[in-house]
Design an enzyme around this catalytic site. Sequence first.
Site, PDB file in Angstrom:
ATOM      1  N   GLU A 125      -1.384  -3.338   4.460  1.00 54.71           N
ATOM      2  CA  GLU A 125      -0.636  -4.213   3.553  1.00 54.71           C
ATOM      3  C   GLU A 125      -1.540  -4.875   2.516  1.00 54.71           C
ATOM      4  O   GLU A 125      -1.207  -4.954   1.344  1.00 54.71           O
ATOM      5  CB  GLU A 125       0.089  -5.317   4.350  1.00 54.71           C
ATOM      6  CG  GLU A 125       1.347  -4.849   5.051  1.00 54.71           C
ATOM      7  CD  GLU A 125       2.002  -5.938   5.903  1.00 54.71           C
ATOM      8  OE1 GLU A 125       2.890  -5.604   6.681  1.00 54.71           O
ATOM      9  OE2 GLU A 125       1.606  -7.124   5.788  1.00 54.71           O
ATOM     10  N   GLU A 155      -1.867  -4.808   8.906  1.00 57.36           N
ATOM     11  CA  GLU A 155      -2.373  -5.830   7.982  1.00 57.36           C
ATOM     12  C   GLU A 155      -3.379  -5.237   6.987  1.00 57.36           C
ATOM     13  O   GLU A 155      -3.386  -5.601   5.813  1.00 57.36           O
ATOM     14  CB  GLU A 155      -2.999  -6.988   8.760  1.00 57.36           C
ATOM     15  CG  GLU A 155      -1.993  -7.926   9.405  1.00 57.36           C
ATOM     16  CD  GLU A 155      -1.240  -8.810   8.405  1.00 57.36           C
ATOM     17  OE1 GLU A 155      -1.634  -8.871   7.223  1.00 57.36           O
ATOM     18  OE2 GLU A 155      -0.238  -9.423   8.810  1.00 57.36           O
TER      19      GLU A 155
END
Lengths: 281, 281
Positions: free
Chosen positions: A171, A168
């Site tokens: 990203e 995460e």
Amino acid sequence: MSSPSTSVLKGKTVLPADKIQQIGLLYAVNDKYGGVMVDMKEPMDSHIYVPLLRASISQWRQQGKKGVWIKLPIQLANLVEPTVKEGFRYHHAESDYLMLVHWIPDSPDALPANASHIVGIGAFVMNNKREVLVVKEKHGYFEGKDVWKFPTGVVNQGEDICTAAIREVKEETGIDTEFMEILAFRQTHKQFLGKSDLFFVCMLRPLSFDITKQDSEIKAAQWIPIDEYVNQTYNREHKSFEYIARICSTKSQGSYGGFSAVRPSSGKQNYLYFNGQDFKP
Amino acid sequence: MSSPSTSVLKGKTVLPADKIQQIGLLYAVNDKYGGVMVDMKEPMDSHIYVPLLRASISQWRQQGKKGVWIKLPIQLANLVEPTVKEGFRYHHAESDYLMLVHWIPDSPDALPANASHIVGIGAFVMNNKREVLVVKEKHGYFEGKDVWKFPTGVVNQGEDICTAAIREVKEETGIDTEFMEILAFRQTHKQFLGKSDLFFVCMLRPLSFDITKQDSEIKAAQWIPIDEYVNQTYNREHKSFEYIARICSTKSQGSYGGFSAVRPSSGKQNYLYFNGQDFKP
């Protein structure tokens, strides 16, 4: 099972022999708990399916089977109503299939529970200037709120919490990290459609520092001083955010023991999380 | 929505006025994410349902709606196939309903994930003679294995981890307890039907001592010396069990900091779990 004809197993049954020839049975695999699983794969007309299902249940009952699982891919949605009419209930569904179950014995239904929790992570990433990596989100709960928050996201089915945190952060901000510890977690209920939610606060060590923000979800991403993060009005007004911010601040001063991630067996994909300062395997 | 007629909302639409009168629309409630939710409750023939659904989707598209949720109780299994044929996929299911979804825009589907994890607890309960509360199970993985294990169980949807631990100990052994700390947790994958699993090791303090075992699941329950528990052959041969047993043993000597459970806001049913030795709110 690769076609309607091979899905019909003319196996042992208590029905008269001529009846078996006419009807056949659904192909089923035994599970470890005294039940059977039917994994329907090929299209089948309900007029063929229903007699097969009835004959199969009759045999499973004679054999003392307990739970019966029928997995229907979404392409076989035509068989949902007939299966329900034969006494099955829903167990769970994914995008592409529906699982139905039926408990044969008179004893109480001992079928396992459906998944109950959505799991999420928040990532506390601090550089050696005591700056933390924060984002502002374009959509969702924080849309329009002027709040710097940790990168967050959902842990996918089959994904390790520590891996999801690294993914995460990468990203949303482009920053590479290494997982260090889980500092805290929060359990909430009825977050979405009645499900419960587990949110893990993960501390990660940055391995790169130049931010490349994701445009679709993230409005802004930057490094800000940890005290500026902790002292935001939003955190002061929301106790669980305040506690989490202050736990991270305590950790940043080296005086907090979170849970490390350890693989007890090298071969298996299981992580055990525990206080690695207090227990060394 | 209490009947097929009240489920038909003759609201704003781009269809010609005479067409609206004929068809009507499904009753839908806006969600917080720019989508709509249709909670079907009353029986409806698919020949009535399909034109309503088509007209509704046409209107939602014109209104710029994103995700469309249709909740079908199991009694309305007849509408599953028609809904799938109109382009919906499954989202999730519980015993008594199936939730279908459709993403209207051309943009990537931003619908939230289904629940992915089953959550369980194991209860470490020690009395002041350094004896731990252990059971042998009649069924499941440990059936026939001569292993003393902690009381364990599944955390229900909507149930707090700390509450579930107290409940399971009471159910299996009759012992009353108070929740102290989470000592460790383990994440595993593909445990059951592809779902992931989170297992929390909870330390509880006993408030009563006379065992009344549950007969249906439990073969035996008793207090045994903690060293006897830790040194069982099974624990020595299974690393994650060995680590958990040794963490509990370390805790029993007072030198291990687990995570306490704290409610940050008195009104809300959320628990935050963190190292309460190292951080005092």
